[in-house]
Enzyme design. Structure first.
Site, short mmCIF file in Angstrom:
data_model
loop_
_atom_site.label_atom_id
_atom_site.label_comp_id
_atom_site.label_asym_id
_atom_site.label_seq_id
_atom_site.Cartn_x
_atom_site.Cartn_y
_atom_site.Cartn_z
N GLY A 39 0.80 -1.22 0.00
CA GLY A 39 0.00 0.00 0.00
C GLY A 39 0.83 1.27 0.00
O GLY A 39 0.27 2.37 0.05
N HIS A 40 2.13 1.17 -0.10
CA HIS A 40 3.00 2.37 0.00
C HIS A 40 4.08 2.33 -1.06
O HIS A 40 5.19 1.93 -0.77
CB HIS A 40 3.63 2.44 1.38
CG HIS A 40 4.27 3.77 1.68
ND1 HIS A 40 5.58 4.04 1.40
CD2 HIS A 40 3.77 4.89 2.24
CE1 HIS A 40 5.88 5.27 1.80
NE2 HIS A 40 4.79 5.80 2.31
N PHE A 41 3.88 2.70 -2.19
CA PHE A 41 2.68 3.12 -2.88
C PHE A 41 2.27 2.00 -3.83
O PHE A 41 3.15 1.30 -4.33
CB PHE A 41 2.95 4.42 -3.62
CG PHE A 41 3.25 5.55 -2.67
CD1 PHE A 41 2.22 6.27 -2.10
CD2 PHE A 41 4.55 5.87 -2.33
CE1 PHE A 41 2.48 7.33 -1.24
CE2 PHE A 41 4.82 6.91 -1.47
CZ PHE A 41 3.79 7.64 -0.91
N ILE A 71 7.77 1.99 -2.11
CA ILE A 71 8.98 2.46 -1.44
C ILE A 71 8.80 2.24 0.06
O ILE A 71 7.69 2.13 0.56
CB ILE A 71 9.33 3.94 -1.73
CG1 ILE A 71 8.25 4.88 -1.19
CG2 ILE A 71 9.56 4.17 -3.20
CD1 ILE A 71 8.66 6.34 -1.22
#
Length: 155
Positions: free
Chosen positions: A45-47, A52
């Site tokens: 979820g990041h991103f 990252i």
């Protein structure tokens, strides 16, 4: 105290253990490594289209190697072989500047230099580098390290 001894005394476990190896440690500082697994939970979820490592995770990695591992070493050095400290560890402050991202699968090196350790507070200057020695982030991290002392052979 070996790298394995120090890591075994840390109050973390996967997936929240961000220390693979302690390269060197003494009463002035510590250097350690961590490789961020490509399947780490936070990358989904990041991103979502360009994963990252979150800055808070980089800070946590710096704290685990640069402050907590050093604190375990310093506390253990103060105690003799027959005692073990039941440590209570708390982060008290961070001030970190970020310069480049860390991608899934990257290995980082954390270098920490002790500024002071007194009244159970450890403050360090901490830097993180990639394997090509490029600076990723740097700053200062402080934490409180305390605990009860118990004999290893207690009943």
């Amino acid at each position: 105290m070996t790298s394995v001894d120090i890591i075994s005394k840390l109050p973390y476990a996967p997936p929240f253990l961000f220390v693979d190896e302690i390269l060197q440690i003494n009463d002035r500082g510590v250097t350690g490594l961590y490789k961020f697994p490509e399947d780490s939970f936070f990358y989904s979820g990041h991103f979502k289209d360009n994963p990252i490592t979150p800055g808070v995770i980089l800070t946590e990695c710096m704290a685990q190697i640069g402050v907590v591992s050093l604190g375990v070493f310093l506390i253990s050095s103060e105690n003799n072989e027959n005692v073990e400290s039941k440590r209570k560890i708390g982060l008290s402050s961070t001030e970190i500047d970020f310069y480049k991202p860390v991608f899934p699968g990257e290995c980082v090196k954390v270098v920490s230099t002790k500024e002071y350790f007194r009244f159970n507070k450890l403050k360090c200057k901490v830097e993180m580098f990639d394997m090509e020695e490029n600076l990723i982030c740097r700053g200062k991290i402080a934490g409180m390290i305390s605990g009860e002392i118990a004999k290893n052979n207690a009943e």
